[in-house]
Design a protein around this motif. Structure first.
Motif, PDB file in Angstrom:
ATOM      1  N   LEU A  50       0.831  -1.201   0.000  1.00 39.99           N
ATOM      2  CA  LEU A  50       0.000   0.000   0.000  1.00 39.99           C
ATOM      3  C   LEU A  50       0.863   1.248   0.000  1.00 39.99           C
ATOM      4  O   LEU A  50       0.650   2.181  -0.786  1.00 39.99           O
ATOM      5  CB  LEU A  50      -0.925  -0.017   1.220  1.00 39.99           C
ATOM      6  N   SER A  51       1.852   1.283   0.869  1.00 42.46           N
ATOM      7  CA  SER A  51       2.748   2.429   0.943  1.00 42.46           C
ATOM      8  C   SER A  51       3.605   2.541  -0.312  1.00 42.46           C
ATOM      9  O   SER A  51       3.776   3.625  -0.872  1.00 42.46           O
ATOM     10  CB  SER A  51       3.641   2.306   2.184  1.00 42.46           C
ATOM     11  N   ALA A  52       4.135   1.412  -0.790  1.00 44.38           N
ATOM     12  CA  ALA A  52       5.050   1.435  -1.932  1.00 44.38           C
ATOM     13  C   ALA A  52       4.326   1.800  -3.224  1.00 44.38           C
ATOM     14  O   ALA A  52       4.797   2.655  -3.984  1.00 44.38           O
ATOM     15  CB  ALA A  52       5.723   0.080  -2.080  1.00 44.38           C
ATOM     16  N   ALA A  53       3.205   1.174  -3.495  1.00 47.51           N
ATOM     17  CA  ALA A  53       2.511   1.407  -4.760  1.00 47.51           C
ATOM     18  C   ALA A  53       1.979   2.836  -4.837  1.00 47.51           C
ATOM     19  O   ALA A  53       2.055   3.471  -5.906  1.00 47.51           O
ATOM     20  CB  ALA A  53       1.355   0.418  -4.915  1.00 47.51           C
ATOM     21  N   GLY A  54       1.445   3.338  -3.739  1.00 45.13           N
ATOM     22  CA  GLY A  54       0.949   4.707  -3.743  1.00 45.13           C
ATOM     23  C   GLY A  54       2.035   5.703  -4.078  1.00 45.13           C
ATOM     24  O   GLY A  54       1.853   6.603  -4.906  1.00 45.13           O
ATOM     25  N   ILE A 236      14.753   5.084   6.069  1.00 46.25           N
ATOM     26  CA  ILE A 236      13.983   5.487   7.250  1.00 46.25           C
ATOM     27  C   ILE A 236      12.506   5.146   7.066  1.00 46.25           C
ATOM     28  O   ILE A 236      11.851   4.601   7.954  1.00 46.25           O
ATOM     29  CB  ILE A 236      14.169   6.991   7.534  1.00 46.25           C
ATOM     30  N   MET A 237      11.975   5.451   5.886  1.00 46.36           N
ATOM     31  CA  MET A 237      10.544   5.277   5.669  1.00 46.36           C
ATOM     32  C   MET A 237      10.135   3.815   5.537  1.00 46.36           C
ATOM     33  O   MET A 237       8.974   3.481   5.783  1.00 46.36           O
ATOM     34  CB  MET A 237      10.114   6.063   4.433  1.00 46.36           C
ATOM     35  N   PRO A 241       5.764   1.148   7.855  1.00 42.33           N
ATOM     36  CA  PRO A 241       4.755   0.070   7.849  1.00 42.33           C
ATOM     37  C   PRO A 241       5.190  -1.148   8.653  1.00 42.33           C
ATOM     38  O   PRO A 241       4.348  -1.840   9.244  1.00 42.33           O
ATOM     39  CB  PRO A 241       4.593  -0.266   6.365  1.00 42.33           C
ATOM     40  N   LEU A 242       6.506  -1.418   8.691  1.00 38.19           N
ATOM     41  CA  LEU A 242       6.984  -2.567   9.460  1.00 38.19           C
ATOM     42  C   LEU A 242       6.802  -2.344  10.953  1.00 38.19           C
ATOM     43  O   LEU A 242       6.437  -3.261  11.694  1.00 38.19           O
ATOM     44  CB  LEU A 242       8.457  -2.827   9.141  1.00 38.19           C
ATOM     45  N   LEU A 243       7.046  -1.115  11.401  1.00 41.09           N
ATOM     46  CA  LEU A 243       6.816  -0.802  12.815  1.00 41.09           C
ATOM     47  C   LEU A 243       5.333  -0.884  13.157  1.00 41.09           C
ATOM     48  O   LEU A 243       4.971  -1.289  14.273  1.00 41.09           O
ATOM     49  CB  LEU A 243       7.353   0.597  13.143  1.00 41.09           C
ATOM     50  N   ALA A 244       4.471  -0.480  12.205  1.00 36.95           N
ATOM     51  CA  ALA A 244       3.035  -0.579  12.461  1.00 36.95           C
ATOM     52  C   ALA A 244       2.644  -2.026  12.735  1.00 36.95           C
ATOM     53  O   ALA A 244       1.900  -2.322  13.684  1.00 36.95           O
ATOM     54  CB  ALA A 244       2.258  -0.019  11.268  1.00 36.95           C
ATOM     55  N   VAL A 245       3.151  -2.946  11.911  1.00 36.52           N
ATOM     56  CA  VAL A 245       2.850  -4.363  12.109  1.00 36.52           C
ATOM     57  C   VAL A 245       3.485  -4.876  13.404  1.00 36.52           C
ATOM     58  O   VAL A 245       2.842  -5.569  14.209  1.00 36.52           O
ATOM     59  CB  VAL A 245       3.345  -5.191  10.909  1.00 36.52           C
ATOM     60  N   LEU A 246       4.767  -4.526  13.628  1.00 34.06           N
ATOM     61  CA  LEU A 246       5.479  -4.988  14.820  1.00 34.06           C
ATOM     62  C   LEU A 246       4.807  -4.513  16.099  1.00 34.06           C
ATOM     63  O   LEU A 246       4.595  -5.293  17.042  1.00 34.06           O
ATOM     64  CB  LEU A 246       6.928  -4.509  14.770  1.00 34.06           C
ATOM     65  N   ILE A 362      11.702   5.507  -1.999  1.00 32.57           N
ATOM     66  CA  ILE A 362      10.961   5.025  -0.834  1.00 32.57           C
ATOM     67  C   ILE A 362      10.044   3.879  -1.243  1.00 32.57           C
ATOM     68  O   ILE A 362       9.949   2.854  -0.550  1.00 32.57           O
ATOM     69  CB  ILE A 362      10.160   6.171  -0.195  1.00 32.57           C
ATOM     70  N   ALA A 363       9.369   4.036  -2.397  1.00 31.41           N
ATOM     71  CA  ALA A 363       8.454   2.992  -2.861  1.00 31.41           C
ATOM     72  C   ALA A 363       9.194   1.697  -3.151  1.00 31.41           C
ATOM     73  O   ALA A 363       8.768   0.613  -2.729  1.00 31.41           O
ATOM     74  CB  ALA A 363       7.719   3.475  -4.107  1.00 31.41           C
ATOM     75  N   ALA A 364      10.315   1.801  -3.874  1.00 30.74           N
ATOM     76  CA  ALA A 364      11.061   0.594  -4.235  1.00 30.74           C
ATOM     77  C   ALA A 364      11.598  -0.106  -2.996  1.00 30.74           C
ATOM     78  O   ALA A 364      11.483  -1.328  -2.841  1.00 30.74           O
ATOM     79  CB  ALA A 364      12.206   0.957  -5.180  1.00 30.74           C
ATOM     80  N   LEU A 365      12.184   0.672  -2.080  1.00 23.76           N
ATOM     81  CA  LEU A 365      12.751   0.072  -0.877  1.00 23.76           C
ATOM     82  C   LEU A 365      11.667  -0.474   0.039  1.00 23.76           C
ATOM     83  O   LEU A 365      11.854  -1.513   0.694  1.00 23.76           O
ATOM     84  CB  LEU A 365      13.613   1.093  -0.139  1.00 23.76           C
TER      85      LEU A 365
END
Length: 414
Positions: A50-54, A236-237, A241-246, A362-365
């Protein structure tokens, strides 16, 4: 003393518009990952996607917007982008109320908002350069930076509380309304704005799409600064999303705790942005930019050691405070440097190219780190990002090129 003097009524309206949209964004911090996780029950791969594609599709859509913005009056563009963001974001609570909200809609809204953000930032940067003399740009950028961090301090806790009380899409609606108010504020700036002159053919040329990158990549200092920016911002970015899940799933943090651990450290943003305009006259712009840019890469590795409960909250706050303080010193100095080293007829294209590059990285990473988290764990993916960040100061420029003289800027127009 420069930081204490007024910058005029027109800047006051511009600043007020920025403030209201910043507070709306603060309220909506992390709203889409929260909605994806809590409403649509998405996993780490979907949240990262969601974050990457947007960001990625939004950045691609924004590529032709840079030249389009360059040769148009900037205030109407800013108003149009605010209204676009208002309409896109308001569709989310409407769809939720009708029971029709989907992951696909979140993706589409993310794309529209990402493209509009890039176009708005390009127009506002060019408008600011035309509005204020060069000696006031650092003060103005420091005020924007301070406002952004104060909004991020207040917004996420209030947003978390609003979600808990009124539902998961409340903060998205508030964010949408903030863009409508911002558009009204920009309209109130008043004054006349001449249509930018354009040399050569009046039509958009393919070369116009890449003029911003051409300027950056041929500049001895902007080039390494861009490389550093895209890598640091990306690494950093990817942790967001990973922190949100964690935090929300693995460690059992509540939404208000999630907002709190990212809001309290933003006090460091207020401190850093105020320090920036005092440190530059004393130590020089390049030294401040290099030191703050290097220090901001040292903090995220600490997120690897986060634990449940109060110890985890304290650790995240400490790490984020250090990171935010360094970023708040670095960002206004970098923003001012970019404007000083870019001729007026290239500002919008340069800022657009910069934003597109950052968004694509940011999207690719984010996509790569989402896959890494799925194959390993969110904590492991966060650790890899933190380790790689430690090497990014090597990308910072060692020397600074002098600002463009009036003669050089005039020559660039021919």
């Amino acid at each position: 003393m420069a930081g204490k003097r007024g910058l005029g009524r027109r800047f006051g309206w511009l600043w007020a518009s920025y403030a209201v949209s910043s507070y709306g964004t603060g309220l909506g911090f992390g709203a889409f990952p929260l909605i994806a996780i809590l409403v649509l029950h998405s996993g780490p791969t979907e949240v990262a996607a969601l974050s990457a594609a947007g960001r990625a599709v939004g950045a691609v859509v924004a590529v032709p917007l840079g030249p389009w913005v360059e040769f148009r009056r900037k205030r109407p563009v800013m108003v149009a982008m605010d209204l676009t963001r208002f309409a896109a974001l308001m569709s989310v609570p409407l769809a939720f109320a009708l029971g029709r909200l989907s992951f696909a809609q979140l993706l589409v809204v993310s794309v529209v908002v990402a493209a509009a953000n890039i176009a708005f930032n390009a127009a506002s940067g060019a408008f600011l350069k035309a509005l204020l003399p060069p000696e006031d740009l650092l003060v103005a950028n420091a005020r924007f930076e301070s406002t952004m961090w104060s909004a991020t301090t207040v917004g996420p806790p209030l947003g978390g509380a609003s979600i808990a009380i009124f539902g998961p899409v409340t903060t998205v609606a508030a964010d949408a309304v903030s863009y409508l108010l911002s558009a009204l504020g920009i309209r109130a700036i008043g004054g006349t704005e001449p249509r930018p002159a354009r040399s050569g053919t009046p039509r958009l040329r393919a070369g116009d799409l890449f003029e911003g990158w051409r300027h950056i990549l041929t500049h001895p200092t902007l080039r390494p600064l861009l490389f550093n920016t895209v890598v640091v911002n990306g690494l950093i970015m990817v942790t967001e999303p990973l922190l949100a899940v964690l935090l929300l799933e693995d460690l059992g943090f509540t939404p208000w705790q999630y907002g709190l651990v990212f809001a309290v450290p933003c006090v460091g943003g207020l401190v850093g942005s105020r320090l920036a305009r005092r440190l530059v006259p004393r130590f020089g712009r390049h030294k401040v930019m290099f030191t703050a840019g290097a220090l901001r890469a040292c903090w995220p590795i600490g997120l690897v050691f986060v634990q449940p409960g109060v110890p985890g909250i304290v650790l995240i706050i400490a790490v984020q405070f250090g990171l935010v303080s360094c970023c708040a010193v670095y960002n206004p100095v970098l923003a001012t440097y970019r404007l000083d080293h870019t001729a007026p007829d290239r500002v919008a294209r340069t800022l657009s190219a910069w934003s597109v590059s950052s968004s694509l990285s940011i999207a690719a990473l984010t996509a790569v780190w989402g896959l890494l988290a799925a194959l390993t764990s969110p904590r492991t993916a966060i650790a890899v990002a933190g380790i790689l960040l430690l090497a990014t100061p090597l990308l910072l420029p060692r020397r600074e090129k002098a600002p463009l003289t009036a003669k050089e800027q005039a020559a660039s127009l021919t």
